[in-house]
Design a protein around this motif. Structure first.
Motif, PDB file in Angstrom:
ATOM      1  N   LYS A   1       8.272  -3.683  -7.579  1.00  0.00           N
ATOM      2  CA  LYS A   1       8.984  -2.885  -8.656  1.00  0.00           C
ATOM      3  C   LYS A   1      10.794  -2.918  -8.719  1.00  0.00           C
ATOM      4  N   SER A   2      11.286  -3.676  -8.016  1.00  0.00           N
ATOM      5  CA  SER A   2      12.586  -4.103  -8.067  1.00  0.00           C
ATOM      6  C   SER A   2      12.999  -5.374  -8.748  1.00  0.00           C
ATOM      7  N   ALA A   3      12.106  -6.363  -8.620  1.00  0.00           N
ATOM      8  CA  ALA A   3      12.282  -7.576  -9.142  1.00  0.00           C
ATOM      9  C   ALA A   3      11.444  -7.751 -10.275  1.00  0.00           C
TER      10      ALA A   3
ATOM     11  N   THR B   1      -9.907  -2.251   0.404  1.00  0.00           N
ATOM     12  CA  THR B   1      -9.354  -1.228   1.223  1.00  0.00           C
ATOM     13  C   THR B   1      -8.627  -2.220   2.404  1.00  0.00           C
ATOM     14  N   GLU B   2      -9.107  -3.082   2.757  1.00  0.00           N
ATOM     15  CA  GLU B   2      -8.718  -4.236   3.698  1.00  0.00           C
ATOM     16  C   GLU B   2      -7.358  -4.505   3.341  1.00  0.00           C
ATOM     17  N   LEU B   3      -7.278  -5.206   2.232  1.00  0.00           N
ATOM     18  CA  LEU B   3      -6.116  -6.002   1.691  1.00  0.00           C
ATOM     19  C   LEU B   3      -5.058  -4.976   1.254  1.00  0.00           C
ATOM     20  N   ALA B   4      -5.368  -3.527   0.880  1.00  0.00           N
ATOM     21  CA  ALA B   4      -4.203  -2.700   0.445  1.00  0.00           C
ATOM     22  C   ALA B   4      -3.106  -2.710   1.303  1.00  0.00           C
ATOM     23  N   PRO B   5      -3.106  -2.635   2.558  1.00  0.00           N
ATOM     24  CA  PRO B   5      -1.968  -2.415   3.560  1.00  0.00           C
ATOM     25  C   PRO B   5      -1.330  -3.570   3.492  1.00  0.00           C
ATOM     26  N   ASN B   6      -1.871  -4.642   3.333  1.00  0.00           N
ATOM     27  CA  ASN B   6      -0.882  -6.121   3.317  1.00  0.00           C
ATOM     28  C   ASN B   6      -0.111  -6.195   1.929  1.00  0.00           C
ATOM     29  N   PHE B   7      -0.277  -5.364   0.789  1.00  0.00           N
ATOM     30  CA  PHE B   7       0.220  -5.606  -0.123  1.00  0.00           C
ATOM     31  C   PHE B   7       1.482  -4.430  -0.469  1.00  0.00           C
ATOM     32  N   VAL B   8       1.448  -3.234   0.530  1.00  0.00           N
ATOM     33  CA  VAL B   8       2.531  -2.530   0.261  1.00  0.00           C
ATOM     34  C   VAL B   8       3.801  -3.020   0.221  1.00  0.00           C
ATOM     35  N   PRO B   9       4.401  -3.836   1.012  1.00  0.00           N
ATOM     36  CA  PRO B   9       5.662  -4.657   0.962  1.00  0.00           C
ATOM     37  C   PRO B   9       5.723  -5.399  -0.434  1.00  0.00           C
ATOM     38  N   LEU B  10       4.692  -6.000  -0.793  1.00  0.00           N
ATOM     39  CA  LEU B  10       4.652  -7.022  -1.883  1.00  0.00           C
ATOM     40  C   LEU B  10       4.860  -5.718  -3.221  1.00  0.00           C
ATOM     41  N   ILE B  11       4.229  -4.748  -3.240  1.00  0.00           N
ATOM     42  CA  ILE B  11       4.541  -3.688  -4.295  1.00  0.00           C
ATOM     43  C   ILE B  11       5.725  -3.148  -4.331  1.00  0.00           C
ATOM     44  N   GLY B  12       6.283  -2.922  -3.430  1.00  0.00           N
ATOM     45  CA  GLY B  12       7.914  -2.484  -3.349  1.00  0.00           C
ATOM     46  C   GLY B  12       8.731  -3.658  -3.814  1.00  0.00           C
TER      47      GLY B  12
END
Length: 487
Positions: free
Chosen positions: A127-129, A113-124
């Motif tokens: 998806k494109s790369a 739960t603590e790490l999830a917000p940090n991975f939001v830009p990474l997930i985006g």
């Protein structure tokens, strides 16, 4: 101490080595850091690929839903240094593996739960790369994460593999500590070794300096030691030894010059003093006796004057201070004038004087007064050593690119053992000959040496071509081209 060459060489050597070691350490550390990061990323990529393959296989074989398959595969994902998190299309955490247990840290591994917000830009980005990496900082440590999208059935998921960089940083820290220890030790050893080598290499220079400090005017025959003629120090020692040889020769010439000059000046001075004492010894003398004494003193005074003038000319020539008066003239005419000037003197001694010159005009550029002096000295020498009834022949002409002046007499010749010394100052073959004050030279043995200097000054030379019982021939060679060597 820092003023010594040994210390300066040691400092330079140590400084250059320190610069090289620092550049090497920085380059090595950068390479190791980049290689470690590439290994980490490759390991994360292999783990993510394996997890995606398992996820696809699990959902196909057992016909599980995507969420259940994600939970199933993360349940068996147990690594001591990394954690797997699966996100759905909305960024919700679907499944998460067990947190690493080997991570060093007081706060422990952060929750999904603590790490999830940090991975939001990474997930985006993934998806494109198709694959994306990022490094986040959490609870005092850096975490490297890889996001890889995967589609299971009609749903899309993103697999994130997170790994602590603690071990990577610890390995790089060990490299830094190794460099911080090894470089100072290497510089210290290099400093000691460099000082020792500099001291050993400069030992011959120190010995040369000590030996040179003991060399003076009284022991110029000593030489510096030459340990190795092929290196720079040996070459320097050879150059110093050659300089000492030239100085020794120069000092010896000066000592001999002073001794000979003193001897030559002593005789006319003694004659003048003797004649004056004789003239003053009687209260009354006849006019003829006084005139005879005055004539003798006058002749010796003229001889003294010529000796002093010759010495002054040679001294200025040796010091490079003689100022030449260059002009363009016909050298054949100058030689002819010299022959005419001594014709009466030759006639007084019963000598036949002949002059033979080329038909062409011989143009020369130089000091006409010095050339005249040189020819007169050679003629005076020929007249002086040719007995009555003899012949003197003067020839001038062109010989290739040079002018050739030859003075030949019919005298008794010069002994073989004396021929090598006739151009030395104050040297006379017959020291008992009369010093005739009416002749062109001083009678002090300077005529030929002055002639040789004049020829050399005009880029020419004078030499004894032949000498035997039938006579002697002196030859002067002068360059026909203009141009005078500077003093």
């Amino acid at each position: 101490m820092l003023d010594s060459m040994r210390s300066q060489l040691t400092l330079w050597y140590t400084g250059v080595l320190a610069l090289v070691l620092i550049i090497f350490a920085v380059a090595t550390y950068t390479y190791l850091g980049r290689a470690a990061r590439q290994r980490t990323d490759q390991s994360l990529a292999d783990t993510a690929s394996s997890l995606v393959s398992n996820l696809n296989a699990e959902s196909n074989d057992e016909e599980l839903s995507g969420d259940d398959a994600a939970v199933e595969i993360t349940r068996g994902f147990n690594f001591n240094d990394r954690q797997a998190i699966v996100f759905d299309e909305g960024g919700r955490v679907v499944a998460v593996s067990t947190a690493p247990v080997s991570r060093i840290g007081k706060s422990g591994w952060p929750s999904a739960t603590e790490l999830a917000p940090n991975f939001v830009p990474l997930i985006g980005s993934s998806k494109s790369a198709g694959r994306a990496y990022t490094t986040i900082h959490d609870r005092g440590e850096d975490i490297r994460a890889l996001a890889m999208p995967v589609r299971v059935g009609d749903k899309s998921y993103t697999v994130v593999i997170a790994q602590s960089l603690h071990e990577e940083y610890e390995a790089l820290a060990q490299v830094r500590r190794a460099f911080l220890i090894a470089i100072p030790i290497a510089l210290g050893l290099a400093c000691l070794g460099g000082y020792f080598l500099a001291r050993k290499s400069l030992a011959p220079v120190v010995e040369m300096g000590d030996r040179a400090a003991r060399i003076g005017a009284s022991n110029l025959n000593e030489r510096l030691p030459v340990s190795n003629k092929r290196n720079e120090v040996g070459r320097l020692a050879q150059i110093f030894n050659e300089l000492l040889t030239r100085l020794d020769v120069s000092f010896e010439q000066q000592r001999r010059f002073m001794a000979d000059a003193s001897h030559e000046l002593r005789t006319p001075v003694a004659i003048v003093c003797g004649e004056s004492e004789v003239a003053l010894s009687q209260a009354v003398r006849s006019t003829d006796e006084y005139r005879e004494s005055l004539a003798i003193m006058h002749d010796e005074g003229r001889r003294l004057t010529r000796i002093v003038e010759d010495l002054f000319m040679l001294a200025r020539a040796d010091a490079g201070q003689f100022q030449m008066e260059s002009s363009t003239f016909y050298v054949d005419e100058t030689v002819g004038e010299c022959v005419r000037a001594v014709r009466s003197l030759a006639a007084q001694h019963g000598l036949e004087l002949r002059y033979q010159h080329a038909e062409e005009e011989l143009i020369f550029r130089g000091d006409e007064g010095l050339i005249r002096r040189m020819v007169l000295n050679l003629l005076d020498n020929a007249i002086k050593y040719t007995p009555a009834g003899g012949r003197i022949r003067v020839e001038i002409g062109r010989a290739g690119s040079n002018y050739r002046i030859a003075v030949t007499d019919s005298g008794a010749g010069i002994p073989a053992e004396a021929q090598a010394h006739i151009f030395e100052r104050f040297y006379r073959v017959d020291k008992a000959r009369s010093r005739n004050g009416d002749r062109a030279g001083s009678g002090a043995g300077l005529g030929l040496s002055i002639a040789a200097w004049i020829a050399e000054t005009h880029n020419g030379e004078v030499g004894l071509e032949a000498s035997d019982a039938k006579g002697s021939t002196f030859v002067v060679v002068l360059p026909a081209a203009s141009g005078i060597r500077p003093d």
